[in-house]
Motif scaffolding. Structure first.
Motif, short mmCIF file in Angstrom:
data_model
loop_
_atom_site.label_atom_id
_atom_site.label_comp_id
_atom_site.label_asym_id
_atom_site.label_seq_id
_atom_site.Cartn_x
_atom_site.Cartn_y
_atom_site.Cartn_z
N PHE A 1 12.06 64.42 3.30
CA PHE A 1 13.37 63.91 2.90
C PHE A 1 14.30 63.75 4.09
O PHE A 1 14.12 64.37 5.14
CB PHE A 1 14.00 64.80 1.81
CG PHE A 1 14.09 66.27 2.16
CD1 PHE A 1 12.98 67.09 2.02
CD2 PHE A 1 15.29 66.82 2.59
CE1 PHE A 1 13.06 68.45 2.33
CE2 PHE A 1 15.38 68.18 2.89
CZ PHE A 1 14.26 68.99 2.75
N ASN A 2 15.30 62.92 3.89
CA ASN A 2 16.27 62.62 4.94
C ASN A 2 17.33 63.71 5.02
O ASN A 2 17.58 64.42 4.04
CB ASN A 2 16.95 61.29 4.63
CG ASN A 2 16.00 60.13 4.80
OD1 ASN A 2 15.27 60.07 5.77
ND2 ASN A 2 16.00 59.23 3.83
N PRO A 3 17.98 63.82 6.18
CA PRO A 3 19.03 64.84 6.33
C PRO A 3 20.11 64.76 5.25
O PRO A 3 20.61 65.81 4.81
CB PRO A 3 19.61 64.53 7.72
CG PRO A 3 18.45 63.98 8.49
CD PRO A 3 17.68 63.16 7.48
N GLU A 4 20.44 63.56 4.76
CA GLU A 4 21.49 63.43 3.73
C GLU A 4 21.09 64.09 2.41
O GLU A 4 21.95 64.39 1.58
CB GLU A 4 21.82 61.95 3.44
CG GLU A 4 22.07 61.08 4.65
CD GLU A 4 20.79 60.57 5.31
OE1 GLU A 4 20.13 59.70 4.73
OE2 GLU A 4 20.42 61.07 6.39
N THR A 5 19.80 64.25 2.21
CA THR A 5 19.31 64.81 0.95
C THR A 5 19.28 66.34 0.95
O THR A 5 19.20 66.98 -0.09
CB THR A 5 17.89 64.24 0.67
OG1 THR A 5 17.97 62.81 0.72
CG2 THR A 5 17.35 64.64 -0.69
N PHE A 6 19.35 66.92 2.15
CA PHE A 6 19.20 68.38 2.28
C PHE A 6 20.15 69.14 1.37
O PHE A 6 19.74 70.05 0.65
CB PHE A 6 19.41 68.79 3.75
CG PHE A 6 19.15 70.25 4.03
CD1 PHE A 6 17.94 70.65 4.58
CD2 PHE A 6 20.10 71.21 3.76
CE1 PHE A 6 17.68 72.00 4.84
CE2 PHE A 6 19.85 72.56 4.01
CZ PHE A 6 18.63 72.95 4.55
N ALA A 7 21.43 68.78 1.41
CA ALA A 7 22.47 69.57 0.73
C ALA A 7 22.34 69.56 -0.78
O ALA A 7 22.84 70.47 -1.46
CB ALA A 7 23.86 69.08 1.14
N SER A 8 21.67 68.57 -1.34
CA SER A 8 21.45 68.59 -2.78
C SER A 8 20.07 69.15 -3.14
O SER A 8 19.92 69.91 -4.09
CB SER A 8 21.62 67.18 -3.38
OG SER A 8 20.75 66.27 -2.74
N PHE A 9 19.07 68.80 -2.34
CA PHE A 9 17.70 69.17 -2.68
C PHE A 9 17.38 70.64 -2.41
O PHE A 9 16.81 71.33 -3.26
CB PHE A 9 16.73 68.25 -1.95
CG PHE A 9 15.28 68.59 -2.13
CD1 PHE A 9 14.75 68.79 -3.40
CD2 PHE A 9 14.44 68.72 -1.03
CE1 PHE A 9 13.40 69.11 -3.57
CE2 PHE A 9 13.10 69.04 -1.19
CZ PHE A 9 12.58 69.24 -2.46
N VAL A 10 17.73 71.14 -1.23
CA VAL A 10 17.31 72.50 -0.87
C VAL A 10 17.96 73.57 -1.77
O VAL A 10 17.27 74.47 -2.24
CB VAL A 10 17.51 72.77 0.64
CG1 VAL A 10 17.20 74.22 0.99
CG2 VAL A 10 16.60 71.83 1.46
N PRO A 11 19.27 73.47 -2.08
CA PRO A 11 19.83 74.44 -3.03
C PRO A 11 19.16 74.36 -4.41
O PRO A 11 18.92 75.39 -5.04
CB PRO A 11 21.31 74.05 -3.12
CG PRO A 11 21.58 73.39 -1.81
CD PRO A 11 20.31 72.64 -1.48
N TRP A 12 18.85 73.15 -4.84
CA TRP A 12 18.14 73.01 -6.12
C TRP A 12 16.78 73.71 -6.07
O TRP A 12 16.39 74.41 -7.00
CB TRP A 12 17.96 71.51 -6.45
CG TRP A 12 17.30 71.26 -7.77
CD1 TRP A 12 17.91 71.10 -8.99
CD2 TRP A 12 15.88 71.15 -8.02
NE1 TRP A 12 16.96 70.91 -9.98
CE2 TRP A 12 15.72 70.94 -9.41
CE3 TRP A 12 14.75 71.23 -7.21
CZ2 TRP A 12 14.46 70.79 -10.00
CZ3 TRP A 12 13.49 71.09 -7.79
CH2 TRP A 12 13.36 70.86 -9.18
N LEU A 13 16.09 73.54 -4.95
CA LEU A 13 14.79 74.16 -4.76
C LEU A 13 14.90 75.69 -4.73
O LEU A 13 14.04 76.40 -5.27
CB LEU A 13 14.19 73.64 -3.44
CG LEU A 13 12.69 73.67 -3.23
CD1 LEU A 13 11.93 73.04 -4.39
CD2 LEU A 13 12.35 72.99 -1.91
#
Ligand code: ZN
Length: 133
Positions: free
Chosen positions: A62-74
């Protein structure tokens, strides 16, 4: 000591590990849930350990812009599975060994000596968000 600029991170990988039938089923369900929710590239499921990864797993790029939504969800929804999240800069060894984060158990990184230690021009060209071969 000089800061390493965050702009060095061209993408991230999350590697979702599993072991045994129960975890495998959870991992496949999680893969489906991720695919429905996030703009990521889902790698294929490796039923055997491959490369530096000590257990069967699949990769989520995933792209850096996706980190803040995806990683906390994970963090909240990983279903007890072990996850390695690592940046992709041009230094694969540090990306995996030094600058990574783990959710759950910390697993060994195998054959680390085969990962590029210094700036690797080849890895800089490839944005590395594609689906793994
Ligand atoms: Zn990776």
């Amino acid at each position: 000591m000089m800061d390493i600029p965050v702009s060095k991170i061209v993408s991230y990988h999350a590697h979702i590990y599993f072991q045994g039938d129960e975890q495998r089923a959870a991992a496949l369900l999680l893969r489906e849930r991720i695919g429905k929710r996030f703009a990521v590239a889902l790698g294929r499921v490796h039923e055997q350990p491959i490369g530096p990864h000590a257990r069967p797993m699949y990769q989520v790029a995933f792209n850096p812009e996706t980190f803040a939504s995806f990683v906390p969800w994970l963090m909240l929804n990983r279903m007890g599975l072990t996850v390695l999240v690592h940046p992709n800069t041009s230094r694969a060894r540090d990306d995996h060994l030094v600058n990574s984060l783990w959710l759950g158990e910390v697993l060994p990184i195998l054959h680390a000596e085969e990962l590029a230690e210094a700036d690797d021009p080849a890895s800089r060209i490839v944005p590395n968000t594609g689906v793994a071969p």
